[in-house]
Motif scaffolding. Structure first.
Motif, PDB file in Angstrom:
ATOM      1  N   ALA A 103      24.340   1.408 -97.836  1.00 34.98           N
ATOM      2  CA  ALA A 103      25.071   2.439 -98.463  1.00 34.98           C
ATOM      3  C   ALA A 103      24.351   3.593 -99.098  1.00 34.98           C
ATOM      4  O   ALA A 103      24.892   4.836 -98.996  1.00 34.98           O
ATOM      5  N   LEU A 104      23.371   3.538 -99.686  1.00 31.79           N
ATOM      6  CA  LEU A 104      22.507   4.565-100.377  1.00 31.79           C
ATOM      7  C   LEU A 104      21.976   5.523 -99.128  1.00 31.79           C
ATOM      8  O   LEU A 104      22.100   6.835 -99.174  1.00 31.79           O
ATOM      9  N   THR A 105      21.509   4.772 -97.859  1.00 32.87           N
ATOM     10  CA  THR A 105      21.231   5.660 -96.851  1.00 32.87           C
ATOM     11  C   THR A 105      22.247   6.363 -96.178  1.00 32.87           C
ATOM     12  O   THR A 105      22.238   7.640 -95.879  1.00 32.87           O
ATOM     13  N   THR A 106      23.614   5.937 -96.117  1.00 32.61           N
ATOM     14  CA  THR A 106      24.957   6.622 -95.642  1.00 32.61           C
ATOM     15  C   THR A 106      25.066   7.677 -96.553  1.00 32.61           C
ATOM     16  O   THR A 106      25.425   8.890 -96.127  1.00 32.61           O
ATOM     17  N   ILE A 107      25.170   7.535 -97.761  1.00 36.59           N
ATOM     18  CA  ILE A 107      25.546   8.860 -98.827  1.00 36.59           C
ATOM     19  C   ILE A 107      24.377   9.873 -98.910  1.00 36.59           C
ATOM     20  O   ILE A 107      24.672  10.900 -98.737  1.00 36.59           O
ATOM     21  N   ARG A 108      23.140   9.479 -98.864  1.00 32.46           N
ATOM     22  CA  ARG A 108      21.971  10.452 -98.594  1.00 32.46           C
ATOM     23  C   ARG A 108      22.245  11.206 -97.483  1.00 32.46           C
ATOM     24  O   ARG A 108      21.881  12.521 -97.470  1.00 32.46           O
ATOM     25  N   GLN A 109      22.741  10.742 -96.264  1.00 32.43           N
ATOM     26  CA  GLN A 109      22.685  11.448 -95.149  1.00 32.43           C
ATOM     27  C   GLN A 109      23.665  12.512 -95.267  1.00 32.43           C
ATOM     28  O   GLN A 109      23.722  13.583 -94.576  1.00 32.43           O
ATOM     29  N   VAL A 110      24.803  12.292 -96.033  1.00 36.33           N
ATOM     30  CA  VAL A 110      25.847  13.368 -95.793  1.00 36.33           C
ATOM     31  C   VAL A 110      25.604  14.451 -97.284  1.00 36.33           C
ATOM     32  O   VAL A 110      26.529  15.101 -97.644  1.00 36.33           O
ATOM     33  N   MET A 111      24.632  13.694 -98.135  1.00 36.19           N
ATOM     34  CA  MET A 111      24.487  14.912 -99.394  1.00 36.19           C
ATOM     35  C   MET A 111      24.429  16.346 -99.073  1.00 36.19           C
ATOM     36  O   MET A 111      23.378  16.513 -98.226  1.00 36.19           O
ATOM     37  N   PRO A 112      24.776  17.021 -99.976  1.00 39.13           N
ATOM     38  CA  PRO A 112      24.435  18.507 -99.629  1.00 39.13           C
ATOM     39  C   PRO A 112      22.964  18.645-100.172  1.00 39.13           C
ATOM     40  O   PRO A 112      22.416  17.714-100.949  1.00 39.13           O
ATOM     41  N   SER A 113      22.009  19.667 -99.723  1.00 39.24           N
ATOM     42  CA  SER A 113      20.601  19.617 -99.852  1.00 39.24           C
ATOM     43  C   SER A 113      20.455  19.663-101.568  1.00 39.24           C
ATOM     44  O   SER A 113      19.357  19.154-101.960  1.00 39.24           O
ATOM     45  N   ARG A 114      21.298  20.420-102.083  1.00 43.72           N
ATOM     46  CA  ARG A 114      21.308  20.499-103.595  1.00 43.72           C
ATOM     47  C   ARG A 114      21.117  19.047-104.385  1.00 43.72           C
ATOM     48  O   ARG A 114      20.338  18.968-105.456  1.00 43.72           O
ATOM     49  N   LEU A 115      22.133  18.466-104.027  1.00 43.37           N
ATOM     50  CA  LEU A 115      22.104  17.063-104.474  1.00 43.37           C
ATOM     51  C   LEU A 115      20.866  16.141-103.954  1.00 43.37           C
ATOM     52  O   LEU A 115      20.476  15.243-104.749  1.00 43.37           O
ATOM     53  N   ARG A 116      20.627  16.322-102.790  1.00 36.89           N
ATOM     54  CA  ARG A 116      19.440  15.475-102.205  1.00 36.89           C
ATOM     55  C   ARG A 116      18.282  15.753-103.151  1.00 36.89           C
ATOM     56  O   ARG A 116      17.327  14.783-103.484  1.00 36.89           O
TER      57      ARG A 116
END
Length: 327
Positions: A103-116
């Motif tokens: 789930a963490l990997t999935t969320i990180r993939q679609v995060m905007p760069s500012r949040l990442r």
């Protein structure tokens, strides 16, 4: 007005923030007609959102739970909170570690760069929970990010440190100077494992008592954590040991209780059944008297199997209790 897709996301965000929305208010917020609001609601329903029409003078809409999980919309703070929670869940020990990581990997993939970037700036080690967790303490996200940034940059960190009896605003002592090595979360609290430059030793600092100062100091060469494992070393420190992740005082007793009654209160101890009304318990603590006192919580007859220090500790505890009752 924004494009239909953007408007749908805005509508969904509004519906998620409160239970009921009058149709006229939604139309005003979206700067569209009532008819457009109805059409957008129908589109969200087609996507799987259970949106009910509400009765009243104006009529309105309410987002309800559905039979399936539709796409969700989170704001920036919610995304970061969810990502941190998932990182912590990977050490929960309740069988959801792999699912949490996916789930963490999935969320990180679609995060905007500012949040990442903000998420990457908050690197930490999560320790498995254990019985007897401490009361959770709130830490400002900016404090955690500042600590983590100093750890990642290998820069000396200066901070004010509040004692147990004071708050961060009451600190008058000189700032602490440390080489920060690891940010750790355990038992609902956040800790910094650092080399204390003033005391020349490893120390654990509670992040909720820290107020970082800027700028940070010079860069330093990272040291090897004793034993080479951050989790094992910090867990050992919690148990009063500098090296081994084991209670310094460990004993075995017979409890005149059924094993099923002892298990819920055994903490990290080992319970073995001896019969319908007795069981053995192997358990540890930071001192022998503390171990004897902890065993008394079972409120039953206790026979010490080993070691002699535990038997002596029960005598010390009894003498103290007698002195208290007669004093």
């Amino acid at each position: 007005m924004s494009a239909p897709t953007s408007r749908l996301l805005t509508l969904l965000s509004l519906l998620q923030t409160r239970r009921d929305w009058p149709g006229s208010v939604l139309a005003e917020r979206l700067e569209v007609s009532h008819r457009t609001v109805r059409r957008d609601v129908d589109r969200l329903r087609e996507m799987g959102y259970n949106i009910q029409a509400t009765m009243g003078p104006e009529g309105g809409y309410r987002l309800e739970a559905g039979n399936e999980l539709p796409p969700l919309l989170f704001d920036d703070d919610q995304v970061l909170a969810l990502a941190v929670a998932l990182q912590t869940a990977t050490a929960s020990g309740v069988g959801i570690e792999e699912a949490s990581l996916r789930a963490l990997t999935t969320i990180r993939q679609v995060m905007p760069s500012r949040l990442r970037h903000r998420l990457d700036a908050l690197a930490f080690t999560a320790l498995p929970s254990r019985p007897g967790d401490a009361v959770p303490a709130t830490v400002a996200p900016d404090v955690l990010v500042a600590i983590s940034a100093a750890v990642r940059a290998h820069e000396v960190l200066r901070f004010d440190y509040a004692s147990r009896a004071t708050t961060a605003d009451d600190v008058t002592a000189p700032p602490r100077r440390v080489e920060p090595h690891h940010l750790v979360t355990a038992q609902g609290r956040w800790y910094l494992l650092a080399w204390d430059l003033d005391r020349d030793e490893w120390r654990l600092f509670r992040a909720d008592r820290m107020t970082p100062r800027v700028p940070t100091g010079p860069r330093f060469a990272p040291r090897n954590v004793p034993g080479g494992d951050v989790g094992e070393y910090v867990s050992a420190r919690f148990k009063g040991s500098d090296q081994v992740n084991r209670w310094p005082c460990y004993g075995k007793v017979i409890l005149h209780l059924p094993a099923r009654e002892a298990l819920p209160f055994a903490g990290d101890g080992i319970v073995e059944e001896l019969g319908p009304d007795r069981c053995t318990l192997e358990v540890g603590s930071w001192s022998w008297v503390a171990l004897a006192a902890a065993l008394n919580r079972f409120d039953t007859d206790i026979n010490v199997i080993s070691p002699p220090q535990l038997q002596h500790a029960f005598g010390v505890l009894a003498a103290r209790n007698a002195a208290t009752s007669t004093g």
